[in-house]
Design a protein around this motif. Structure first.
Motif, short mmCIF file in Angstrom:
data_model
loop_
_atom_site.label_atom_id
_atom_site.label_comp_id
_atom_site.label_asym_id
_atom_site.label_seq_id
_atom_site.Cartn_x
_atom_site.Cartn_y
_atom_site.Cartn_z
N ARG A 187 0.83 -0.99 0.20
CA ARG A 187 -0.34 -0.05 -0.62
C ARG A 187 1.12 1.31 -0.38
NH1 ARG A 187 -2.34 4.21 1.95
NH2 ARG A 187 -3.84 4.64 2.21
N THR A 188 0.48 2.33 -1.10
CA THR A 188 0.62 3.73 -0.86
C THR A 188 0.12 4.56 0.27
OG1 THR A 188 1.22 3.43 -2.90
CG2 THR A 188 1.64 5.25 -2.02
N TRP A 189 1.11 4.46 1.55
CA TRP A 189 0.84 4.90 2.64
C TRP A 189 1.01 6.83 2.70
CZ3 TRP A 189 -1.84 2.38 6.04
CH2 TRP A 189 -1.20 1.53 6.28
N THR A 190 0.54 7.56 3.11
CA THR A 190 -0.17 9.42 2.43
C THR A 190 1.66 9.51 3.27
OG1 THR A 190 -2.30 9.02 2.78
CG2 THR A 190 -1.33 11.35 3.64
N ASN A 191 2.28 10.40 2.74
CA ASN A 191 3.36 10.61 3.29
C ASN A 191 3.90 9.64 3.55
OD1 ASN A 191 2.20 13.43 3.01
ND2 ASN A 191 1.76 13.64 4.54
N GLY A 192 4.61 8.56 3.30
CA GLY A 192 5.37 7.20 3.49
C GLY A 192 5.07 6.70 4.84
N GLN A 193 4.17 7.06 5.76
CA GLN A 193 3.71 6.26 7.12
C GLN A 193 2.51 6.10 7.55
OE1 GLN A 193 6.17 9.32 9.85
NE2 GLN A 193 7.08 8.09 10.42
N PRO A 194 2.19 5.01 7.75
CA PRO A 194 0.86 3.80 7.52
C PRO A 194 -0.04 4.72 9.02
CG PRO A 194 2.81 3.01 8.46
CD PRO A 194 3.61 3.28 8.44
N GLN A 195 -0.87 4.92 9.82
CA GLN A 195 -1.39 5.09 10.65
C GLN A 195 -0.96 3.72 12.31
OE1 GLN A 195 -2.61 4.57 7.49
NE2 GLN A 195 -2.21 6.38 6.83
N ILE A 196 -1.63 4.98 12.89
CA ILE A 196 -1.66 3.85 14.73
C ILE A 196 -3.14 4.27 14.77
CG2 ILE A 196 -0.27 5.59 15.81
CD1 ILE A 196 1.02 3.29 16.88
N PHE A 197 -3.43 2.96 15.51
CA PHE A 197 -4.91 3.02 16.66
C PHE A 197 -4.39 2.46 17.74
CE2 PHE A 197 -5.76 3.76 12.59
CZ PHE A 197 -7.10 4.81 12.13
N MET A 198 -5.29 3.26 19.21
CA MET A 198 -5.07 2.51 19.91
C MET A 198 -6.51 1.98 20.88
SD MET A 198 -3.69 4.00 24.01
CE MET A 198 -1.77 4.17 23.34
N VAL A 199 -6.12 0.66 21.57
CA VAL A 199 -7.65 -0.12 21.61
C VAL A 199 -7.83 -0.43 23.56
CG1 VAL A 199 -6.99 -2.59 20.84
CG2 VAL A 199 -9.76 -2.10 21.34
N ASP A 200 -9.06 -0.52 24.51
CA ASP A 200 -9.13 -1.40 25.79
C ASP A 200 -9.72 -1.70 25.43
OD1 ASP A 200 -9.08 -1.25 27.76
OD2 ASP A 200 -8.37 0.56 28.62
N PRO A 201 -10.10 -3.18 26.17
CA PRO A 201 -8.76 -3.84 25.47
C PRO A 201 -8.87 -4.74 24.04
CG PRO A 201 -11.16 -5.35 26.50
CD PRO A 201 -11.80 -3.69 26.32
N MET A 202 -7.83 -5.43 24.23
CA MET A 202 -7.43 -5.85 23.40
C MET A 202 -8.18 -6.57 22.79
SD MET A 202 -4.19 -8.21 21.42
CE MET A 202 -4.11 -9.19 23.09
N PRO A 203 -8.98 -7.14 21.12
CA PRO A 203 -10.53 -7.42 20.81
C PRO A 203 -9.82 -8.55 21.22
CG PRO A 203 -9.71 -6.01 19.95
CD PRO A 203 -8.85 -5.42 21.07
N SER A 204 -10.09 -9.69 21.20
CA SER A 204 -9.60 -11.70 21.17
C SER A 204 -9.47 -11.85 20.01
CB SER A 204 -11.32 -12.49 21.87
OG SER A 204 -12.67 -12.29 20.65
N SER A 205 -10.27 -11.06 18.61
CA SER A 205 -9.10 -11.75 17.72
C SER A 205 -7.56 -11.46 17.67
CB SER A 205 -10.43 -11.17 15.71
OG SER A 205 -9.67 -9.86 16.36
N ILE A 206 -7.33 -10.27 17.87
CA ILE A 206 -5.93 -10.23 18.15
C ILE A 206 -5.05 -11.04 18.46
CG2 ILE A 206 -4.08 -8.41 18.49
CD1 ILE A 206 -5.79 -7.22 16.69
N ALA A 207 -4.25 -11.36 17.61
CA ALA A 207 -2.46 -12.02 18.10
C ALA A 207 -1.96 -11.66 19.33
CB ALA A 207 -2.08 -12.42 17.15
N PRO A 208 -1.29 -12.82 20.08
CA PRO A 208 -0.77 -12.31 20.98
C PRO A 208 0.67 -11.15 20.49
CG PRO A 208 -1.54 -14.09 21.90
CD PRO A 208 -1.51 -13.51 20.55
N GLU A 209 1.48 -10.14 21.13
CA GLU A 209 2.53 -9.41 21.01
C GLU A 209 3.51 -10.47 20.29
OE1 GLU A 209 3.50 -5.91 23.38
OE2 GLU A 209 2.15 -6.50 24.90
N PRO A 210 4.66 -10.35 19.78
CA PRO A 210 5.44 -11.15 20.09
C PRO A 210 6.36 -11.92 21.32
CG PRO A 210 6.27 -10.23 17.95
CD PRO A 210 5.08 -9.57 18.93
N SER A 211 6.72 -10.11 22.28
CA SER A 211 7.08 -10.28 23.89
C SER A 211 5.91 -11.24 24.66
CB SER A 211 7.29 -9.14 24.14
OG SER A 211 5.98 -8.68 24.30
#
Length: 234
Positions: A187-211
């Motif tokens: 994907r060609t991101w606007t100004n060369g960077q993608p977006q970031i969002f925040m959620v609380d709590p983590m949805p059940s569909s999301i995989a655990p973070e690597p750490s």
């Protein structure tokens, strides 16, 4: 994140940063249910999230940046980052693709003020945007400075975020998850960077973070070793 209401496509403006990630969950922007302030939509934004755990629909997220855009119906891959994991002196000073960990922690405190009596959601949203994009929000532009969304209350909240974030323990941010986009896609991101969002709590569909998986694996290895020792003694 902002949505330019005058455009037919209605784009959301935001910016972001990014540690590289191993897991690929998918965000799809399906709408925005917040009000329009100074011509842009504010929190909440509505997403469908798909990952190894399945699919969650109508999940409300908050955008942390002001200077990038994404359109309704657009999808991209993300990985989760726990704010409490960077809520240490080292993590706060670390840079994540040009943004400090401290910025995430301050935005997380503001994120937790949504739907409270502290201020309106639009004032909280503009305060959040100002943490990572102060050059834009603080510009001498009557549309956003004082006369617009970044009014005196929003400015006070942005300043208060630094004080409050520093005073709170990591446990305060335990459920706050930043969804970090994968910039390696086509994907060609606007100004060369993608977006970031925040959620609380983590949805059940999301995989655990690597750490988290590393910690889980370490714990299981320790449990297995202890069990072997007990068997040998028996």
């Amino acid at each position: 994140m902002r949505i330019k209401s005058a455009l037919a496509i209605l784009s959301l403006s935001l910016a972001c940063v990014l540690p590289r990630a191993s897991f690929a969950d998918t965000l799809t922007l399906t709408g925005a249910t917040g009000s329009v302030v100074d011509g842009v939509y504010v929190y909440p934004y509505v997403f469908t999230i798909t990952g190894p755990g399945g699919t969650n629909t109508n999940v409300t997220l908050s955008c942390l940046n002001f200077d990038r855009e994404v359109s309704f119906g657009e999808s991209w891959t993300v990985s989760p980052l726990s704010i409490s994991a960077i809520d240490t002196s080292a993590g706060r000073s670390a840079m994540y693709d040009g943004e400090s960990g401290l910025s995430y922690v301050e935005d997380a405190w503001l994120f937790n003020q949504y739907n409270t009596s502290v201020a309106t959601n639009s004032e909280i949203q503009y305060a959040i945007w100002s943490i990572m994009d102060p050059g834009t929000i603080n510009a001498s532009n009557s549309s956003y400075n004082n006369a617009g969304g970044f009014d005196a209350t929003a400015q006070h909240l942005a300043a208060q975020a630094a004080t409050m974030a520093a005073a709170l323990p990591a446990s305060y941010f335990a459920n706050d998850i930043a969804l970090l986009p994968d910039p390696t896609g086509s994907r060609t991101w606007t100004n060369g960077q993608p977006q970031i969002f925040m959620v609380d709590p983590m949805p059940s569909s999301i995989a655990p973070e690597p750490s988290s998986l590393i910690l889980l694996g370490t714990g299981l290895a320790g449990t297995f070793a202890a069990a072997r020792r007990r068997l040998r003694k028996a």
